[in-house]
Motif scaffolding. Structure first.
Motif, PDB file in Angstrom:
ATOM      1  N   PRO A  83    -144.592 -67.280  69.074  1.00  0.00           N
ATOM      2  CA  PRO A  83    -143.452 -66.307  69.611  1.00  0.00           C
ATOM      3  C   PRO A  83    -142.231 -67.336  70.222  1.00  0.00           C
ATOM      4  O   PRO A  83    -141.020 -67.037  69.916  1.00  0.00           O
ATOM      5  CB  PRO A  83    -144.244 -65.534  71.046  1.00  0.00           C
ATOM      6  CG  PRO A  83    -145.495 -65.806  70.663  1.00  0.00           C
ATOM      7  CD  PRO A  83    -145.856 -66.795  69.846  1.00  0.00           C
ATOM      8  N   TYR A  84    -142.570 -68.543  70.473  1.00  0.00           N
ATOM      9  CA  TYR A  84    -141.487 -69.618  70.885  1.00  0.00           C
ATOM     10  C   TYR A  84    -140.833 -69.857  69.620  1.00  0.00           C
ATOM     11  O   TYR A  84    -139.587 -70.223  69.672  1.00  0.00           O
ATOM     12  CB  TYR A  84    -142.173 -70.778  71.453  1.00  0.00           C
ATOM     13  CG  TYR A  84    -141.199 -71.481  72.576  1.00  0.00           C
ATOM     14  CD1 TYR A  84    -140.967 -71.121  73.622  1.00  0.00           C
ATOM     15  CD2 TYR A  84    -140.573 -72.498  71.837  1.00  0.00           C
ATOM     16  CE1 TYR A  84    -139.874 -71.943  74.444  1.00  0.00           C
ATOM     17  CE2 TYR A  84    -139.776 -73.586  72.607  1.00  0.00           C
ATOM     18  CZ  TYR A  84    -139.385 -73.033  73.919  1.00  0.00           C
ATOM     19  OH  TYR A  84    -138.434 -73.859  74.764  1.00  0.00           O
ATOM     20  N   ALA A  85    -141.350 -70.195  68.396  1.00  0.00           N
ATOM     21  CA  ALA A  85    -140.917 -70.489  67.076  1.00  0.00           C
ATOM     22  C   ALA A  85    -139.917 -69.488  66.684  1.00  0.00           C
ATOM     23  O   ALA A  85    -138.657 -69.879  66.359  1.00  0.00           O
ATOM     24  CB  ALA A  85    -142.040 -70.710  66.053  1.00  0.00           C
ATOM     25  N   VAL A  86    -140.143 -68.133  66.961  1.00  0.00           N
ATOM     26  CA  VAL A  86    -139.306 -66.998  66.734  1.00  0.00           C
ATOM     27  C   VAL A  86    -138.093 -67.194  67.547  1.00  0.00           C
ATOM     28  O   VAL A  86    -136.979 -67.052  67.147  1.00  0.00           O
ATOM     29  CB  VAL A  86    -139.773 -65.738  66.687  1.00  0.00           C
ATOM     30  CG1 VAL A  86    -138.962 -64.492  66.640  1.00  0.00           C
ATOM     31  CG2 VAL A  86    -141.123 -65.780  65.615  1.00  0.00           C
ATOM     32  N   ILE A  87    -138.394 -67.355  68.955  1.00  0.00           N
ATOM     33  CA  ILE A  87    -137.160 -67.432  69.900  1.00  0.00           C
ATOM     34  C   ILE A  87    -136.295 -68.572  69.453  1.00  0.00           C
ATOM     35  O   ILE A  87    -135.220 -68.319  69.294  1.00  0.00           O
ATOM     36  CB  ILE A  87    -137.646 -67.648  71.112  1.00  0.00           C
ATOM     37  CG1 ILE A  87    -138.416 -66.249  71.757  1.00  0.00           C
ATOM     38  CG2 ILE A  87    -136.674 -68.124  72.175  1.00  0.00           C
ATOM     39  CD1 ILE A  87    -139.318 -66.325  72.861  1.00  0.00           C
ATOM     40  N   THR A  88    -136.845 -69.719  68.966  1.00  0.00           N
ATOM     41  CA  THR A  88    -136.068 -70.925  68.565  1.00  0.00           C
ATOM     42  C   THR A  88    -135.223 -70.759  67.156  1.00  0.00           C
ATOM     43  O   THR A  88    -134.069 -70.933  67.176  1.00  0.00           O
ATOM     44  CB  THR A  88    -136.958 -71.957  68.417  1.00  0.00           C
ATOM     45  OG1 THR A  88    -137.726 -72.336  69.569  1.00  0.00           O
ATOM     46  CG2 THR A  88    -136.319 -73.100  68.106  1.00  0.00           C
ATOM     47  N   LEU A  89    -135.796 -69.677  66.669  1.00  0.00           N
ATOM     48  CA  LEU A  89    -135.233 -69.313  65.428  1.00  0.00           C
ATOM     49  C   LEU A  89    -133.990 -68.582  65.570  1.00  0.00           C
ATOM     50  O   LEU A  89    -132.826 -68.670  64.953  1.00  0.00           O
ATOM     51  CB  LEU A  89    -136.350 -68.695  64.186  1.00  0.00           C
ATOM     52  CG  LEU A  89    -135.495 -68.143  63.078  1.00  0.00           C
ATOM     53  CD1 LEU A  89    -134.815 -69.422  62.121  1.00  0.00           C
ATOM     54  CD2 LEU A  89    -136.385 -67.328  62.149  1.00  0.00           C
ATOM     55  N   ILE A  90    -134.166 -67.631  66.415  1.00  0.00           N
ATOM     56  CA  ILE A  90    -133.163 -66.742  66.776  1.00  0.00           C
ATOM     57  C   ILE A  90    -132.008 -67.561  67.469  1.00  0.00           C
ATOM     58  O   ILE A  90    -130.689 -67.089  67.233  1.00  0.00           O
ATOM     59  CB  ILE A  90    -133.770 -65.508  67.759  1.00  0.00           C
ATOM     60  CG1 ILE A  90    -134.439 -64.699  67.220  1.00  0.00           C
ATOM     61  CG2 ILE A  90    -132.561 -64.780  68.514  1.00  0.00           C
ATOM     62  CD1 ILE A  90    -135.279 -63.745  68.044  1.00  0.00           C
TER      63      ILE A  90
END
Length: 406
Positions: free
Chosen positions: A216-223
């Protein structure tokens, strides 16, 4: 009230940490501003490197820095963020001095890698230091104050860089690089005045670099990285758009940068005070996407009148400030307290990605696509902004703390 961290021997420390961080931020941002304005001209005119080699070397440098961000952030967690931040500030100074002696492509790439690594690691260590000095409820506002300070320093440095460009002599450029190096040494000396807080305890279980498994943190970083593609707009894309697609006078470019810098100085802290938790932070990011869409639409209208450029720049900086306030709260709030360094190192990779890919991607999209390109870019911003809240809820659900979305 800012908490008083303990020194390594357990005594309470009364140093005003946020103020010292701000002074250190201002010192090195003056050097950064001068470097950003004049470095490319130095590498091209004095060193004699072709434009393609300069672009490739700087891209490789930031790419290596991106990979180094998480390990260096982890080192800050385990060894203490103050010492790591000081060492990386000194390493940045060494890299800047080394640029003064490069004469060909290979040494230039090596120094660019050192520079990118030190800068990325310094950012992660400094965020971990802030997290250790400031209570969670106040981190976003303090971070906003540091961002305003950074913009002020960049403006001063840009003025000095402009002077070097006007003189356009080897001595002027070398003096500028020397000043940049000194600015990081001053920042290191200021950081040494902060308390040497205890390193975070080593977690009993789990991988060392836990952030690399935090999907989830990786997705947030990508966003966040997608939204950060606004960064090269005013410095690269819009000047080219003005030259090729509008009849605007050349001084408009400076006016746009002044609008951006002045707005952040005046309003970033106020904007950050609106963010009080993960829900308001997610809402701020969503609003940022909408405002950036509006900015792109107005930029597309600029061939019909250069005043549209001023309106678009004002909208863009509002979106920038909304994004910054929300992203800071989310990046700190979802990171474990004992792993802030590695998490902030990972989150900051979005900046490096935007610096590496943004100019090429957005130039092709906007200059190649015209109005349609601006609209597609705006749609990308609004989609990414809308995706942040579900991603934050996913992160909280996986950690069993969904009630914190408030």
């Amino acid at each position: 009230m800012h908490r008083r961290p303990e020194t390594v021997d357990g005594r309470p420390e009364t140093v005003d940490g946020p103020r010292i961080l701000a002074h250190a931020q201002f010192a090195n941002s003056v050097g950064d501003g001068a470097y950003l304005v004049a470095s490319t001209f130095y590498f091209a005119r004095i060193v004699g490197l072709p434009a393609a080699e300069i672009g490739l070397g700087l891209t490789l440098g930031w790419a290596v820095g991106t990979l180094a961000g998480v390990p260096l952030g982890h080192l800050a967690d385990r060894r203490g963020p103050r010492g790591v931040a000081v060492l990386l500030a000194i390493a940045t100074a060494v890299a800047v001095v080394s640029f003064m002696f490069v004469g060909s492509f290979a040494p230039f790439v090596l120094v660019a890698c050192l520079y990118g690594t030190a800068q990325t690691g310094l950012s992660a260590a400094r965020q971990a230091l802030l997290a250790g000095l400031v209570e969670p409820a106040e981190r976003t506002v303090v971070r906003a104050a540091l961002q305003a300070t950074l913009n002020g320093g960049l403006a001063v440095g840009a003025g000095l860089g402009g002077l070097a460009l006007w003189l356009d002599t080897p001595a002027a450029y070398l003096t500028l690089f020397a000043m940049d190096a000194v600015s990081f040494l001053v920042a290191a000396a200021l950081l040494l005045r902060l308390p040497a807080a205890r390193p975070a305890p080593v977690p009993a279980t789990g991988p060392k670099l836990a952030v690399l498994r935090d999907r989830p943190y990786a997705v947030i970083t990508l966003i966040n990285a997608v939204l950060l593609f606004y960064m090269p707009l005013l410095s690269v894309v819009v000047p080219l758009w003005i030259a090729e697609r509008t009849a605007a006078p050349s001084w408009v470019v400076s006016a746009l940068l002044l609008i951006n810098t002045g707005s952040v100085l005046l309003f970033q802290v106020r904007m950050a005070r609106r963010v009080t938790g993960l829900r308001s932070a997610s809402s701020s990011v969503r609003q940022a996407g909408l405002v950036m869409l509006a900015a792109c639409v107005v930029f597309a209208l600029s061939p019909y009148g250069w005043m549209f450029l001023l309106v678009a720049a004002a909208l863009l900086v509002v979106g920038e400030m909304l994004l910054a306030a929300g992203a800071w709260e989310i990046s700190f709030g979802l990171a474990p307290d004992d792993r802030q360094g590695q998490y902030q190192g990972f989150f900051s990779t979005g900046v490096a990605v935007a610096r590496m890919l943004g100019p090429v991607a957005l130039t092709a999209l906007v200059l190649g696509g015209g109005t349609l390109g601006w609209l597609l870019l705006g749609a990308l911003f609004v989609t990414a902004g809308a995706a942040m809240a579900p991603a934050v809820r996913w992160a909280l659900t996986r950690s069993g703390t969904a009630a914190r979305f408030c």
